[in-house]
Design an enzyme around this catalytic site. Structure first.
Site, PDB file in Angstrom:
ATOM      1  N   PRO A  14       0.838  -1.203   0.000  1.00  0.00           N
ATOM      2  CA  PRO A  14       0.000   0.000   0.000  1.00  0.00           C
ATOM      3  C   PRO A  14       0.873   1.253   0.000  1.00  0.00           C
ATOM      4  O   PRO A  14       1.877   1.311   0.706  1.00  0.00           O
ATOM      5  CB  PRO A  14      -0.781  -0.109   1.311  1.00  0.00           C
ATOM      6  N   GLU A  15       0.504   2.226  -0.821  1.00  0.00           N
ATOM      7  CA  GLU A  15       1.218   3.494  -0.888  1.00  0.00           C
ATOM      8  C   GLU A  15       0.256   4.605  -0.439  1.00  0.00           C
ATOM      9  O   GLU A  15      -0.828   4.317   0.033  1.00  0.00           O
ATOM     10  CB  GLU A  15       1.742   3.726  -2.311  1.00  0.00           C
ATOM     11  N   ARG A 124       1.685 -11.772   5.733  1.00  0.00           N
ATOM     12  CA  ARG A 124       3.151 -11.870   5.782  1.00  0.00           C
ATOM     13  C   ARG A 124       3.763 -11.460   7.124  1.00  0.00           C
ATOM     14  O   ARG A 124       4.971 -11.516   7.281  1.00  0.00           O
ATOM     15  CB  ARG A 124       3.765 -11.007   4.667  1.00  0.00           C
ATOM     16  N   ARG A 163      21.490  15.802  -6.390  1.00  0.00           N
ATOM     17  CA  ARG A 163      21.262  14.384  -6.089  1.00  0.00           C
ATOM     18  C   ARG A 163      21.648  13.544  -7.304  1.00  0.00           C
ATOM     19  O   ARG A 163      21.100  13.701  -8.387  1.00  0.00           O
ATOM     20  CB  ARG A 163      19.772  14.124  -5.720  1.00  0.00           C
TER      21      ARG A 163
END
Ligand SMILES: [Zn+2]
Length: 285
Positions: A14-15, A124, A163
């Site tokens: 899930p995000e 899990r 970055r």
């Protein structure tokens, strides 16, 4: 011989849009209600404090608010403490009647002072709960929230400055920006026409602007569609989300075609995770 495409077993966790949907749909059922008891079927789901202390300190408290920060759910309580939950890969929070029987994957049940229980189901066993005084002990190091007003194209540009890491890896880094994972990073990069291996600092001003807009657009679209049920994600009422029907690349396996130009979608590993993209619409320049 028929062509067999082997599906690798990759769980989509899930995000932000999934956790936001869970928050929105839990809220009206639990805010203003008191926790009457907790049943732990697996103590390991409690990270802090001890399982025993966790239960004794939670019982009797009322849930006064539910918020989301990144992929974390934050439950405010009548004491100054907060209950924080991370669903990790396969966790779900399900609203059940007091008579419902938990199945073998339910690791904890939070009983409320009405005919509702919250089942924390997690096949899990990776999900985690914390009970802490200060939420920043858990969520303090997260990057900016991508849907808040403070997250502007300028903020994104500043964070990308110097970055060297691939933009795909940066988008999935919770300290860089909160809540985005593999699925929505692939979707946002496709929508912005940016190759996932481009370094953060290589993005032009125009590309940063496009990426900022794409991030917000894919996340809002997914929230409006109640999250993506490509794997084990369920909404609190047990329903599926439909956000994956809007996906352009993220749910594709290699061998499918770009919905815009028809080129084969490619899969490359970036930091050990599959990234899906269109080599034509997202050139690596
Ligand atoms: Zn394409």
């Amino acid at each position: 011989m028929p062509l067999v495409i082997k599906k690798k077993w990759v769980i989509k966790m899930p995000e932000l849009p999934e956790v936001e949907t869970i928050k929105n749909e839990l809220l009206p059922h639990i805010v203003g209600h008191r926790i009457t008891s907790i049943t732990l079927f697996w103590d390991g789901i409690v990270r802090q404090p001890s399982a025993e202390e966790f239960c004794s300190r939670l019982i009797g408290q009322e849930i006064t608010a539910v918020a989301r920060r990144g992929k974390y759910l934050i439950f405010s309580l009548t004491s100054s403490e907060v209950l924080i939950i991370h669903l990790k890969m396969t966790g779900s929070l399900l609203l059940k009647s007091a008579l419902a029987e938990p199945d073998k994957f339910v690791r904890a049940v939070i009983h409320l002072d009405k005919d509702t229980n919250i089942f924390f189901r997690d096949p899990r066993k990776l999900g985690v709960m914390w009970l802490v005084e200060d939420k920043n002990a858990i969520v303090g190091k997260l990057g900016p929230e991508p849907l808040e007003a403070e997250f502007t194209p300028q903020v994104l540009a500043q964070r990308l400055n110097n970055r060297m890491a691939p933009i795909k890896a940066l988008l999935c880094d919770q300290g860089f920006i909160a809540g985005i994972g593999n699925m929505y990073a692939d979707e946002a990069l496709f929508a912005a026409g940016i190759h996932p291996l481009r370094s953060g600092k290589s993005l032009s001003q125009d590309e940063v602007k496009r990426l900022h807009q794409a991030i917000q657009q894919v996340l809002w679209s997914a929230i409006n569609n109640k999250g993506a049920s490509v794997d084990t994600y369920l909404r609190p009422g047990g329903e599926l989300g439909t956000a994956h029907f809007q996906f352009q690349v993220a749910h594709y396996l290699s061998g499918k075609f770009c919905p815009v130009c028809g080129t084969s979608i490619q899969r490359i590993p970036i930091r050990n995770r599959g990234s899906y993209f269109c080599p034509h619409c997202q050139p690596n320049r």
